[in-house]
Motif scaffolding. Sequence first.
Motif, PDB file in Angstrom:
ATOM      1  N   LEU A   1       0.921  -1.285  -0.001  1.00 57.08           N
ATOM      2  CA  LEU A   1      -0.029  -0.228   0.236  1.00 57.08           C
ATOM      3  C   LEU A   1       0.569   1.104   0.363  1.00 57.08           C
ATOM      4  N   GLN A   2       2.106   1.048   0.328  1.00 54.34           N
ATOM      5  CA  GLN A   2       3.457   2.101  -0.105  1.00 54.34           C
ATOM      6  C   GLN A   2       2.874   2.572  -1.300  1.00 54.34           C
ATOM      7  N   ASP A   3       3.504   4.038  -1.555  1.00 52.61           N
ATOM      8  CA  ASP A   3       3.792   4.711  -2.782  1.00 52.61           C
ATOM      9  C   ASP A   3       4.785   5.579  -2.602  1.00 52.61           C
TER      10      ASP A   3
ATOM     11  N   ASN B   1       3.363   8.275  -0.142  1.00 49.76           N
ATOM     12  CA  ASN B   1       3.123   6.985   0.911  1.00 49.76           C
ATOM     13  C   ASN B   1       4.346   6.498   1.271  1.00 49.76           C
TER      14      ASN B   1
ATOM     15  N   ARG C   1       4.931  -0.039  -4.178  1.00 50.79           N
ATOM     16  CA  ARG C   1       4.650   0.148  -5.238  1.00 50.79           C
ATOM     17  C   ARG C   1       4.823   0.301  -6.603  1.00 50.79           C
TER      18      ARG C   1
ATOM     19  N   ARG D   1      -7.219   3.601   4.199  1.00 51.15           N
ATOM     20  CA  ARG D   1      -5.822   3.665   3.175  1.00 51.15           C
ATOM     21  C   ARG D   1      -5.847   2.247   2.096  1.00 51.15           C
ATOM     22  N   LEU D   2      -5.958   1.474   2.262  1.00 48.12           N
ATOM     23  CA  LEU D   2      -7.047   0.467   1.265  1.00 48.12           C
ATOM     24  C   LEU D   2      -7.669   1.431   0.322  1.00 48.12           C
TER      25      LEU D   2
ATOM     26  N   ILE E   1      -6.474   3.925  -2.483  1.00 48.87           N
ATOM     27  CA  ILE E   1      -6.324   3.320  -2.698  1.00 48.87           C
ATOM     28  C   ILE E   1      -6.843   2.909  -4.460  1.00 48.87           C
TER      29      ILE E   1
ATOM     30  N   LEU F   1      -6.736  -6.056   0.151  1.00 46.95           N
ATOM     31  CA  LEU F   1      -7.042  -4.924  -0.972  1.00 46.95           C
ATOM     32  C   LEU F   1      -7.454  -5.840  -2.462  1.00 46.95           C
TER      33      LEU F   1
END
Lengths: 150, 208
Positions: free
Chosen positions: A33-35, A38, A149, B46-47, B50, B146
């Motif tokens: 979930l990191q990019d 973030n 990511r 966050r999920l 995104i 996710l």
Amino acid sequence: MERNHLQRQIAVMRQSLFDQGLVDEQFVQLEELQDDANPNFVEEVATLYYRDSSRLIHNIDQALMKRPLDFHKLDSYMHQLKGSSSSIGAKKVNAECNQFREYCQIGSAEGCVRSFQQLKKEYGALKKKIEAYFQMVRQAGPDKTACSRN
Amino acid sequence: MATAGEVLRRNLPEKVEVSDGSPSGSRELHVLAVDDSHVDRKVIERLLKISSCKVTAVDSGTRALQYLGLDGEKSSVGFDDLKVNLIMTDYSMPGMTGYELLKKIKESSAFREVPVVIMSSENILTRIDRCLEEGAEEFILKPVKLSDVKRLKNVIMKEDEKENVEKRTFKRKLRDDEDSPSTSPPSPPPLSPVCPAAKRSRLHNTKD
């Protein structure tokens, strides 16, 4: 090169978290979930986890000092701790939470006390390793973390 | 006393079209996430982000009802902003459980058609059944992934799209009927039938 060496150290440290069974697949889910926007998401979640769970652990410690034990209350605290531990992928801590809850179910005070000692050990060990890991990641800079990511 | 939501329902379909055709033209889903765990709120937020969803995260069922204007008090948010496409709630919360929140939402005329998803770390069959029978869209095992959110989004968007098509058809029919004033107003399009068996199979735990 200094950076490559650091990158390799990070990768080794990260791998050992998995090899030692400290974290599970959920940790990877969080990493994904990191990019760029973030880059420190996992660390942020971990920080939040340690902040919230330290309060829970304190509450459980207090509750374990009362006699007779309120197993319902203890189970309720542990349910919360287990929840956030599994959300961050803290595999061993999660397992200890389950163990503790089993002792609650059968009403074993001794079992609860013992398993909580074990839980705190695992909890502390993970905290130490994870903090060291994230410190290294920060040192390496915003560029490339071991898993993101990008 | 009629709530804003009830008034809106009676004004179908024009008002609905206006709020659907938002100025930005975006089909962004707005999700209300309810969880007492700070860690879980952060993760679900966050999920959803995104997955290109707008998120409002609250820490209790009570706050969720406040946000939706279902707590008897005047809603703090203007109705147009309140288009919530999906509610995701944790099951075990102090005070009001996710199940109790689900019931309150399904009892409200304004929000009963908003899909509600229950999240829980415990795989208890009676709990799952109870939630599905009360009208929960799905029951998802925590930790939420996710892939869960993406799948959910597709389901909701398809349902939303289907509903919009039905509403547009209804509006067209209304216009046609205006030419013959003697006919009584047509009944609203039928809601898709609830099929408990099918919904039960929607227990998802996407473990590989």
